[in-house]
Design a protein around this motif. Structure first.
Motif: not given
Length: 371
Positions: A42-46
């Motif tokens: 859920d936090k791949i982009e950040s």
């Protein structure tokens, strides 16, 4: 198989079968491990660094099952170079596939590059407590479970594919390209620069704009016959570590720099900036150097900057030109034979750029729709 081939094999199987990440997550036996994987997914982009390191460790464990992948540096006993593996194989392949990736390597993230093994006592200060716990638990799962590397790799790649598809932006060619005017184009770009100015990464947008212009100028303007445009580099690299003379470089047939551009948005040009430019001129030896800014020249430094420009011309021979970002746009657009070609190239460059965030691309999609 090498690391790239392993990564591509898993990716191609996902594309062929088209599973959703939720299904892949449910294949992980331990419910607790599933929870940790979901946090990272859920936090791949950040959390690009964490995501990239986990992909690298998974691939390497498949490549060398006997390697304890917690020992991610050669300086650690029986360790391997995670960073070299990532830089050579993983990040370039993620970029080729259009998936979330770092600009160079996940190991450039300070919290992940510390010379300690990735065990439960790891000293690297990953600020998000849940991400830290999840990362170290997943590393342990990859390292100790024979099916772990493939399951982690499949899930993270699947999530990244979903993100790519969700973020996909399609900018169709205009149905009435003949109605595009210099005035309309400049006002649209001026608005685009402004709304993205305070968003991290937005300062690259004016650079991409001028890079696109030069892509066309080199084809159309006789002055640039036999010249080439250097590939656009990372805009996050500092002046100290950058190996380029400016944001944009035009080179002759022998690879010598002919023309350089430094693009500044909403930055007032002062004598300090010009001194740095002078250092670059001496080092890289361009024939012409443009400093373009929307912030104008600092009034107190106006005379000194003029004297510096004259000194550079006399002692070095380089013509240093300081001009407004927007007025120069108008001038260049009048040189182009087809403004629609600019839009087609600009759309491609904005969509494909890996440093721009989704919000930057969505903002352009909204502005472009008004054409």
């Amino acid at each position: 198989m090498n690391h790239k081939e392993i990564l591509l094999e898993i990716y191609n199987s996902l594309i062929t079968l088209n599973p959703i990440s939720k299904q892949l997550l449910e294949k992980v036996e331990n419910i607790r491990t599933r929870g940790f994987l979901k946090i990272i997914g859920d936090k791949i982009e950040s959390q690009k660094g964490v995501y990239t390191v986990l992909i690298t460790l998974s691939v390497h464990k498949i490549y060398d099952p006997n390697q304890d992948i917690r020992y991610h540096q050669v300086s650690l006993e029986n360790g391997f170079s995670g960073r070299s593996t990532d830089t050579q194989y993983i990040t370039p392949t993620l970029k080729e596939l259009g998936l979330t990736s770092m600009s160079e390597s996940g190991w450039l993230t300070r919290s992940l590059e510390q010379p300690y093994p990735y065990n439960k006592q790891y000293n690297g200060k990953i600020s998000n407590v849940k991400v830290r716990e999840s990362f170290l638990e997943i590393v342990d799962y990859i390292n100790t479970n024979p099916s772990g590397p493939k399951k982690v790799l499949s899930y993270l790649l699947s999530r990244s594919i979903e993100i790519r598809e969700k973020n996909k932006i399609i900018l169709s060619p205009l149905s009435n390209p003949e109605k595009v005017t210099v005035s309309k184009l400049v006002s649209s770009l001026k608005k685009y620069f402004h709304i993205n100015y305070n968003t991290s990464g937005g300062s690259k947008i004016p650079v991409i704009t001028y890079y696109t212009i030069y892509e066309l100028l080199l084809k159309e303007v006789k002055r640039y016959d036999s010249y080439s445009l250097e590939e656009l580099g990372s805009h996050t690299t500092s002046d100290r570590t950058s190996k380029s003379s400016g944001d944009i470089e035009v080179k002759d047939s022998e690879g010598n720099i002919f023309e350089s551009l430094e693009i500044k948005y909403d930055v007032e040009i002062d004598s300090h900036i010009i001194r740095r430019v002078k250092e670059k001129i001496i080092k890289f030896n361009p024939k012409r150097y443009y400093v373009l800014s929307s912030g104008g020249i600092k009034q107190e430094d106006f005379i000194e900057i003029g004297e510096m420009c004259e000194e550079i011309r006399k002692t070095h021979g380089c013509q240093l030109i300081i001009n407004g970002l927007i007025p120069t746009l108008k001038y260049y657009f009048r040189l182009l034979s087809d403004l629609n070609q600019f839009l087609l190239h600009f759309n491609k460059n904005i969509i494909s750029d890996k440093e721009l965030k989704l919000i930057h691309k969505k903002n352009w999609e909204e502005i472009y729709s008004r054409f």
